[in-house]
Motif scaffolding. Structure first.
Motif, PDB file in Angstrom:
ATOM      1  N   ALA A 336      35.443  30.921  44.759  1.00  0.00           N
ATOM      2  CA  ALA A 336      36.145  31.497  46.068  1.00  0.00           C
ATOM      3  C   ALA A 336      37.448  31.840  45.225  1.00  0.00           C
ATOM      4  CB  ALA A 336      36.474  29.958  46.664  1.00  0.00           C
ATOM      5  N   LEU A 337      37.985  31.358  44.440  1.00  0.00           N
ATOM      6  CA  LEU A 337      39.498  31.990  43.520  1.00  0.00           C
ATOM      7  C   LEU A 337      38.980  33.394  43.320  1.00  0.00           C
ATOM      8  CD1 LEU A 337      42.125  30.723  43.729  1.00  0.00           C
ATOM      9  CD2 LEU A 337      41.692  30.124  41.327  1.00  0.00           C
ATOM     10  N   LEU A 338      38.018  33.738  42.790  1.00  0.00           N
ATOM     11  CA  LEU A 338      37.651  34.861  42.144  1.00  0.00           C
ATOM     12  C   LEU A 338      37.482  35.866  43.397  1.00  0.00           C
ATOM     13  CD1 LEU A 338      37.220  36.355  39.458  1.00  0.00           C
ATOM     14  CD2 LEU A 338      35.049  36.018  39.585  1.00  0.00           C
ATOM     15  N   VAL A 339      36.731  35.598  44.322  1.00  0.00           N
ATOM     16  CA  VAL A 339      36.261  36.477  45.486  1.00  0.00           C
ATOM     17  C   VAL A 339      37.935  36.864  46.040  1.00  0.00           C
ATOM     18  CG1 VAL A 339      35.458  36.300  47.839  1.00  0.00           C
ATOM     19  CG2 VAL A 339      34.116  35.624  45.823  1.00  0.00           C
ATOM     20  N   PHE A 340      38.585  35.546  46.269  1.00  0.00           N
ATOM     21  CA  PHE A 340      40.006  35.876  46.773  1.00  0.00           C
ATOM     22  C   PHE A 340      40.897  36.829  46.107  1.00  0.00           C
ATOM     23  CE2 PHE A 340      44.270  34.552  48.317  1.00  0.00           C
ATOM     24  CZ  PHE A 340      44.117  34.951  49.934  1.00  0.00           C
ATOM     25  N   ILE A 341      40.683  36.663  44.821  1.00  0.00           N
ATOM     26  CA  ILE A 341      41.758  37.532  43.931  1.00  0.00           C
ATOM     27  C   ILE A 341      41.296  39.040  44.035  1.00  0.00           C
ATOM     28  CG2 ILE A 341      42.436  38.003  41.419  1.00  0.00           C
ATOM     29  CD1 ILE A 341      42.196  35.019  40.758  1.00  0.00           C
ATOM     30  N   LEU A 342      39.823  39.258  43.894  1.00  0.00           N
ATOM     31  CA  LEU A 342      39.269  40.589  44.013  1.00  0.00           C
ATOM     32  C   LEU A 342      39.702  41.052  45.202  1.00  0.00           C
ATOM     33  CD1 LEU A 342      35.940  39.884  41.878  1.00  0.00           C
ATOM     34  CD2 LEU A 342      38.117  41.030  41.020  1.00  0.00           C
ATOM     35  N   ALA A 343      39.438  40.575  46.471  1.00  0.00           N
ATOM     36  CA  ALA A 343      39.562  40.884  47.693  1.00  0.00           C
ATOM     37  C   ALA A 343      41.107  41.345  47.825  1.00  0.00           C
ATOM     38  CB  ALA A 343      39.277  39.696  48.724  1.00  0.00           C
ATOM     39  N   LEU A 344      42.130  40.700  47.456  1.00  0.00           N
ATOM     40  CA  LEU A 344      43.331  41.078  47.684  1.00  0.00           C
ATOM     41  C   LEU A 344      43.806  42.697  47.246  1.00  0.00           C
ATOM     42  CD1 LEU A 344      45.696  38.335  46.541  1.00  0.00           C
ATOM     43  CD2 LEU A 344      45.042  38.977  48.783  1.00  0.00           C
ATOM     44  N   GLY A 345      42.870  43.111  46.109  1.00  0.00           N
ATOM     45  CA  GLY A 345      43.511  44.194  45.926  1.00  0.00           C
ATOM     46  C   GLY A 345      42.343  45.456  46.158  1.00  0.00           C
ATOM     47  N   LEU A 392      47.761  33.839  41.146  1.00  0.00           N
ATOM     48  CA  LEU A 392      46.382  33.109  41.494  1.00  0.00           C
ATOM     49  C   LEU A 392      45.525  33.138  40.020  1.00  0.00           C
ATOM     50  CD1 LEU A 392      45.540  35.017  44.781  1.00  0.00           C
ATOM     51  CD2 LEU A 392      45.802  32.346  44.267  1.00  0.00           C
ATOM     52  N   TYR A 393      45.682  34.117  39.092  1.00  0.00           N
ATOM     53  CA  TYR A 393      44.796  34.370  38.084  1.00  0.00           C
ATOM     54  C   TYR A 393      45.138  32.787  36.897  1.00  0.00           C
ATOM     55  CZ  TYR A 393      43.197  36.122  33.346  1.00  0.00           C
ATOM     56  OH  TYR A 393      42.397  36.335  32.179  1.00  0.00           O
ATOM     57  N   ALA A 394      46.567  32.746  37.064  1.00  0.00           N
ATOM     58  CA  ALA A 394      47.034  31.520  36.161  1.00  0.00           C
ATOM     59  C   ALA A 394      46.624  30.269  36.593  1.00  0.00           C
ATOM     60  CB  ALA A 394      48.644  31.492  36.422  1.00  0.00           C
ATOM     61  N   VAL A 395      46.283  30.179  37.937  1.00  0.00           N
ATOM     62  CA  VAL A 395      45.685  29.077  38.512  1.00  0.00           C
ATOM     63  C   VAL A 395      44.170  29.078  37.975  1.00  0.00           C
ATOM     64  CG1 VAL A 395      44.796  27.790  40.585  1.00  0.00           C
ATOM     65  CG2 VAL A 395      47.203  28.873  40.552  1.00  0.00           C
ATOM     66  N   TYR A 396      43.262  30.099  38.085  1.00  0.00           N
ATOM     67  CA  TYR A 396      42.233  30.332  37.868  1.00  0.00           C
ATOM     68  C   TYR A 396      42.008  29.963  36.176  1.00  0.00           C
ATOM     69  CZ  TYR A 396      37.581  32.378  37.255  1.00  0.00           C
ATOM     70  OH  TYR A 396      36.307  32.545  36.943  1.00  0.00           O
ATOM     71  N   ASP A 397      42.764  30.368  35.327  1.00  0.00           N
ATOM     72  CA  ASP A 397      42.927  30.138  33.865  1.00  0.00           C
ATOM     73  C   ASP A 397      42.950  28.769  33.724  1.00  0.00           C
ATOM     74  OD1 ASP A 397      42.645  30.866  31.235  1.00  0.00           O
ATOM     75  OD2 ASP A 397      44.848  30.664  31.042  1.00  0.00           O
ATOM     76  N   ARG A 398      43.790  28.028  34.513  1.00  0.00           N
ATOM     77  CA  ARG A 398      44.125  26.762  34.237  1.00  0.00           C
ATOM     78  C   ARG A 398      42.726  25.938  34.630  1.00  0.00           C
ATOM     79  NH1 ARG A 398      48.875  23.849  34.214  1.00  0.00           N
ATOM     80  NH2 ARG A 398      49.495  25.273  32.392  1.00  0.00           N
ATOM     81  N   LEU A 399      42.188  26.198  35.668  1.00  0.00           N
ATOM     82  CA  LEU A 399      41.244  25.303  36.166  1.00  0.00           C
ATOM     83  C   LEU A 399      39.727  25.678  35.536  1.00  0.00           C
ATOM     84  CD1 LEU A 399      41.506  25.823  40.300  1.00  0.00           C
ATOM     85  CD2 LEU A 399      42.060  23.885  38.615  1.00  0.00           C
ATOM     86  N   VAL A 400      39.409  26.960  35.199  1.00  0.00           N
ATOM     87  CA  VAL A 400      38.086  27.616  34.860  1.00  0.00           C
ATOM     88  C   VAL A 400      38.314  28.175  33.361  1.00  0.00           C
ATOM     89  CG1 VAL A 400      36.045  28.794  35.497  1.00  0.00           C
ATOM     90  CG2 VAL A 400      38.022  28.408  37.291  1.00  0.00           C
TER      91      VAL A 400
END
Lengths: 408, 278
Positions: A336-345, A392-400
């Protein structure tokens, strides 16, 4: 004792040498990334607050205004006008008067005319008094407005572009207030961008979760075969998929003519150049980013847990919600995080499948840079988008973990 | 998991749910694959219409694609750009991945996060940045700028796939080679590279596809001479959907299929080479 210390030292030395060698291997790529990625991104940030056109083009005027430092509602005295005349003559000589006039006009429309009228005549007069000359060139010079704008731009570094990106402006009297109503567009655009990204993420979860679940519970051979149906669109060019959706959704397209053939509808439905087309195509393009991480997490969940829950008396629903679902969260969150990040741009898909009210922030970045030539505002918008994505990428890096970013 | 081998304790409601799941997933798969497949017959349609049934099939749009100067020039540019970008990304990326594989390297996590970030940074932002930055260096409006940025966009794929492949690589093999007198370079070339080449090659393939599909950077950095295949498609789509675009799309779908098959072959090869399952 001494030999042990010696050995420890030598081991440490060897390890350090190993580290240095590893860094040496990474260095070429890092330098390359610095030059073609980090510095360009840095340039975006610099351009979003560094703006030397006015202080460089009208240095004497800026200085004279600072020395005078009168109240904003007054017209500056003769020395300021004399400094402006001098600056303007030089600007005309180096042909930079247009750039300065444009810069002023970006802040307050109408200033271009006032500035250019004076610039066209300034070379014809040798001596002062200059205040009457400017007033004769354009009565705008006898009002405090343009002077306020010049004073707002006196420093080569300022936050005016960010104010503008947040639908605010510094008024000519120096106060900060909202933009005029017809220019307050950016907040709407952020909300729209977030809205589209959120809708697409939600659609991807709704469509992707059951599919990943099914794939994870099929025999390996069948699952691999069906995965091809996920991977083939994934590896198909983004433009091809956008083209395909245009073909399917447009007025004379596949879907409309099919529905008309079945007599479900009599008039073609408006499926494209609106929000519907954008969301459908973006969901299609981003769905694999959701399915693949969820699939790989679900495949590793042992069946025994749900069975144990069932045999301990949980109903199928309870077993699913309380035992299975919590174990899916890492995959679900990552996807979900990845899709959201990619969709923003996203830029290409909304540009081709959306209408004018469906364009996202990337469109306005490109528009400001390429067409409106307001590089500062374009850079500020880009910086805001970049900040959101990096957060959001920092959150992603922390989580995944960034190295788990597998796309296929 | 067909309905017949559901566990005995399933309730009728669960059976119904199972069928709903199957039908729903079929629809999702159709949603995923149908738009891609729809393009195929329409690319062979003799008439410039975009709906079914196709009355008469012909190769006329492919003839147009492969004889039109503009399209040929675009294809040539795309292949050239993607090849150069891939070479750059693969060489630098593989070296860096070998370095990153070093055990407990300080700062590894941060380095990895930076090196992977081109994947998630919005491409418009990077395009704007390189447009502003390369204008100052004088390499905007030519192929070099595009190649550099495309290499940056493809590099994370190389780093990730090669790092993943190296994860299964037994470093004792390198130590053995060194112990037997091989130099560092020789050990890399004759021991490590032959065992990890499937990873390197799949990374390169990802990088190539990334560049081959990229349009936003080209729009910013490309002068009028640098039309690439995606840019030509983009221009066409903005004006009017033409059947020649569909024939180009068909070629790109073939490319995607070839790529998928190659990747699968490489994955199997990698598994066989290392003698491990994933």
């Amino acid at each position: 004792m001494d030999s042990v210390g010696n050995l420890t030292q030598r081991l440490r030395k060897a390890e350090r040498r190993g580290h240095l060698r590893a860094y040496a291997l990474i260095a070429p790529l890092f330098i390359f990334v610095l030059l073609s990625f980090l510095l360009p991104l840095g340039d975006v940030l610099v351009n979003s607050f560094y703006d030397p056109v006015v202080p460089k083009g009208l240095p004497r005027t800026v200085q004279a205004l600072a020395e005078w430092n009168g109240p904003r509602d007054q017209i500056p005295p003769e020395p300021v006008f004399a400094a402006l005349a001098q600056d303007m003559k030089e600007a005309v000589q180096s042909q930079s008067q247009g750039a300065i006039a444009n810069r002023l006009n970006v802040e307050e429309s109408g200033l271009r005319t006032i500035f250019m009228r004076a610039a066209r005549r300034v070379s014809t007069q040798e001596e002062g008094p200059w205040a009457p000359f400017f007033e004769a060139a354009d009565p705008g010079w006898a009002q405090s407005g343009i002077w306020g704008t010049i004073r707002n731009l006196e420093s080569p570094m300022h936050t005016l572009f960010y104010l503008s990106a947040l639908d605010a402006k510094r008024n000519q009297d120096g106060s900060v207030g909202p933009q005029p109503e017809d220019q307050r567009i950016h907040i709407t655009i952020y909300l729209r961008t977030l809205g589209v990204a959120f809708t697409v993420t939600l659609m991807c979860i709704v469509l992707g979760f059951p599919l990943a679940y099914l794939l994870a519970h099929l025999r390996d051979k069948t699952a691999n075969l069906l995965l091809i149906l996920v991977l083939l669109p994934f590896w198909t060019s983004l433009l091809v998929r956008t083209t395909a959706w245009m073909v399917v959704l447009q007025k004379e397209g596949v879907l409309n003519s099919f529905l008309q053939f079945l007599h479900v509808i009599s008039e073609p439905l408006p499926l494209v150049h609106n929000r519907f087309g954008v969301v459908v195509a973006m969901t299609h393009i981003l769905l694999p980013f959701m399915v693949l991480p969820m699939y790989s997490v679900m495949r590793q969940i042992p069946v025994a847990y749900v069975r144990a829950a069932r045999s301990l008396g949980a109903g199928p629903f309870t077993a699913f919600i309380r035992v299975y679902l919590p174990q899916c969260i890492p995959g679900l969150g990552a996807g979900a995080l990845l899709v959201f990040i990619l969709a923003l741009g996203y830029y290409i898909t909304p540009a081709l499948l959306g209408g004018s009210t469906d364009q996202m922030i990337s469109h306005f970045v490109a528009d400001n840079i390429l067409h409106l030539l307001n590089w500062g505002l374009g850079s500020a918008l880009a910086a805001i988008l970049l900040a959101a994505v990096l957060l959001l990428y920092a959150v992603y890096d922390r989580l995944v973990g960034a190295n788990n970013l597998k796309l296929g | 998991m067909s309905a017949s081998n559901l566990p005995l304790y399933t309730t009728p409601l669960q059976r119904a749910g199972h069928w709903v799941l199957l039908i729903f997933c079929t629809l999702v798969l159709v949603f995923l694959i149908a738009p891609v497949l729809v393009v195929v017959p329409l690319a062979f349609n003799n008439e410039p219409y975009f709906h079914f049934p196709v009355q008469e099939y012909s190769l006329r749009w492919f003839r147009d694609l492969f004889t039109n100067e503009v399209w040929l020039h675009a294809i040539f540019n795309s292949v050239l750009t993607a090849t150069l970008a891939t070479l750059l990304a693969t060489t630098l990326g593989t070296l860096a991945a070998v370095g990153l594989n070093h055990h407990n390297l300080p700062g590894k996590r941060l380095l990895m996060a930076v090196l992977v970030s081109p994947m998630i940074v919005p491409v418009v932002v990077l395009a704007v940045g390189s447009y502003l930055f390369f204008s100052k260096l004088g390499i905007a409006n030519n192929l070099l700028g595009i190649v550099l940025v495309h290499a940056v966009l493809g590099m994370p794929f190389v780093v990730i796939t090669v790092t993943a492949t190296l994860g299964g690589f037994d470093m004792n093999l390198m130590r053995a080679a060194r112990g037997l007198g091989a130099s560092q370079w020789e050990a890399f070339r004759r021991i490590m590279l032959p065992l990890v080449w499937p990873g390197v090659l799949s990374g390169a393939l990802f990088a190539f596809a990334t560049s081959f599909d990229e349009v936003v950077v080209v729009l910013f950095l490309g002068g009028p001479e640098q039309t690439t295949l995606p840019r030509q498609m983009w221009t066409g789509l903005r004006e009017q959907l033409s059947p020649t675009i569909l024939s180009a799309a068909f070629m790109l779908i073939l490319f995607a299929i070839a790529m998928l098959l190659t990747l699968e072959m490489l994955r199997r090869r990698s598994v066989a080479l290392r003698g491990v399952t994933e």
